[in-house]
Design an enzyme around this catalytic site. Structure first.
Site, short mmCIF file in Angstrom:
data_model
loop_
_atom_site.label_atom_id
_atom_site.label_comp_id
_atom_site.label_asym_id
_atom_site.label_seq_id
_atom_site.Cartn_x
_atom_site.Cartn_y
_atom_site.Cartn_z
N ASP A 131 32.28 8.50 71.86
CA ASP A 131 32.22 7.29 72.68
C ASP A 131 31.96 7.59 74.16
O ASP A 131 32.11 8.72 74.61
CB ASP A 131 33.55 6.54 72.60
CG ASP A 131 33.75 5.85 71.26
OD1 ASP A 131 32.92 6.06 70.35
OD2 ASP A 131 34.73 5.11 71.13
N HIS A 186 32.12 -1.67 78.91
CA HIS A 186 33.40 -1.14 78.40
C HIS A 186 34.55 -2.12 78.64
O HIS A 186 35.66 -1.74 78.98
CB HIS A 186 33.73 0.22 79.03
CG HIS A 186 34.68 1.04 78.19
ND1 HIS A 186 36.04 0.89 78.25
CD2 HIS A 186 34.46 2.00 77.27
CE1 HIS A 186 36.62 1.73 77.41
NE2 HIS A 186 35.67 2.42 76.80
N TYR A 223 38.52 0.24 73.38
CA TYR A 223 39.96 0.16 73.12
C TYR A 223 40.28 -0.30 71.70
O TYR A 223 41.44 -0.53 71.37
CB TYR A 223 40.65 -0.80 74.11
CG TYR A 223 40.21 -0.69 75.54
CD1 TYR A 223 40.62 0.39 76.33
CD2 TYR A 223 39.38 -1.64 76.12
CE1 TYR A 223 40.21 0.50 77.65
CE2 TYR A 223 38.97 -1.54 77.44
CZ TYR A 223 39.39 -0.46 78.19
OH TYR A 223 38.99 -0.36 79.51
N HIS A 278 35.14 11.74 72.22
CA HIS A 278 34.49 11.19 73.41
C HIS A 278 33.60 12.25 74.06
O HIS A 278 33.76 13.44 73.82
CB HIS A 278 35.53 10.69 74.42
CG HIS A 278 36.32 9.53 73.95
ND1 HIS A 278 37.34 9.65 73.02
CD2 HIS A 278 36.25 8.19 74.26
CE1 HIS A 278 37.87 8.45 72.77
NE2 HIS A 278 37.23 7.55 73.52
#
Length: 316
Positions: A131, A186, A223, A278
């Site tokens: 991500d 985001h 999230y 990530h």
């Protein structure tokens, strides 16, 4: 005399029977009282009547601030406390709406549902996902994947995809990787109105798709925050909501990168697991060891299906 004794015997028998009956009534009353004390009826009824909640529950008003602005060379969201708070809420709520993906193969996928595993029958395939890109670590991650001859999937933030990174993303896809959307900025989708979510997801998919030269099919909510509207909108737009089954928590381990591998080892990886990582410096450092470990456990690696088929189409 004998008649009197018989009467006394009958009276004693009746008294014993009466005592047994009242003892049973008292015991039943005690049991009911104990249950009411430790399992209040009103709480039970309240729980039984709860609606089907969605992931990304609203926080109290005083906690609704947007994430603080990060420096231009850093990523917004995942490195702050909001990530921990919202992901914790997500984990609490996910099990209430999450549905198992079809066991018949990796390609038919459900629209409008949270997908954290893509089961396969014949092998031990798992899915590495990254991500928050693109950024300065993207090329390093891709290089490690190429050295190990494996592919993975990336979820990019729309406003970070420059023309240059779009060209690089095109090359990544041509080599077998997959790029999906991580929204435009985001933001936590579960806190936004349906109209705002739809505009964001359409804009992100269009922008990223134009930059990389390939249609964007997958979406990962920042999230893990979604609500009922997210599910309806993604189904309408034909975007699959990709969650994860194993969280490396790498975004929080800049000073303790070795914990990334430990988290994956403890994450109960199984065939079809989607693993969350990530595009971070510590991830680059640990990625070769992660791949080595998972291979030692007999796992194969794949990107998400390049051309998924909606489960609804499979049954027609």
């Amino acid at each position: 005399m004998q008649k009197s004794r018989l009467q006394e015997a009958r009276l004693r028998k009746a008294r014993r029977k009466s005592i047994l009956i009242w003892s049973a009534i008292v015991c039943l009353g005690i049991i009911i009282l104990v249950n009411l004390i430790f399992h209040p009826l009103d709480k039970y009824l309240a729980h039984a009547n709860e609606p089907d909640i969605t992931v990304g529950k609203e926080k109290p008003a005083q906690e609704k601030e947007k994430p603080t602005q990060q420096p231009a060379n850093s990523l917004q969201g995942d490195t702050n406390k909001q990530q921990q708070q919202i992901q914790q809420q997500t984990q609490e709520g996910t099990t209430q709406i999450q549905e198992q993906v079809s066991q018949e193969g990796p390609h038919p996928l459900p629209l409008g549902k949270l997908i954290n595993n893509i089961p396969t029958k014949d092998n031990k395939t798992i899915y590495l996902t990254f991500d928050d890109g693109p950024n300065e670590h993207t090329a390093e991650i891709v290089s490690i994947l190429e050295k190990n001859k494996i592919n993975a999937s990336f979820f990019w933030i729309g406003d970070k995809v420059t023309d240059k990174m779009g060209e690089f993303g095109h090359q990544m896809i041509e080599k077998g990787n997959v790029i999906g959307s991580h929204t435009m900025h985001h933001d936590a989708l579960g806190k936004e109105s349906g109209a705002k979510q739809k505009n964001d997801l359409k804009q992100a998919a269009s922008l990223i798709g134009d930059k990389v030269g390939h249609k964007v099919t997958y979406m990962r909510p920042p999230y893990g925050s979604v609500n009922t509207e997210t599910r309806k909108i993604t189904k309408e737009l034909g975007q699959y909501i990709m969650f994860w089954e194993v969280d490396s928590l790498d975004w929080s381990l800049a000073h303790k990168p070795e914990q990334i591998l430990t988290n994956i080892k403890n994450g109960k990886v199984k065939p079809g697991s989607i693993i969350l990582m990530h595009e971070r410096k510590q991830t680059v450092e640990m990625l070769p060891k992660v791949i080595e470990y998972l291979r030692s456990q007999g796992y194969n690696f794949a990107a998400l299906p390049a051309s998924p088929v909606p489960e609804e189409a499979k049954t027609k």
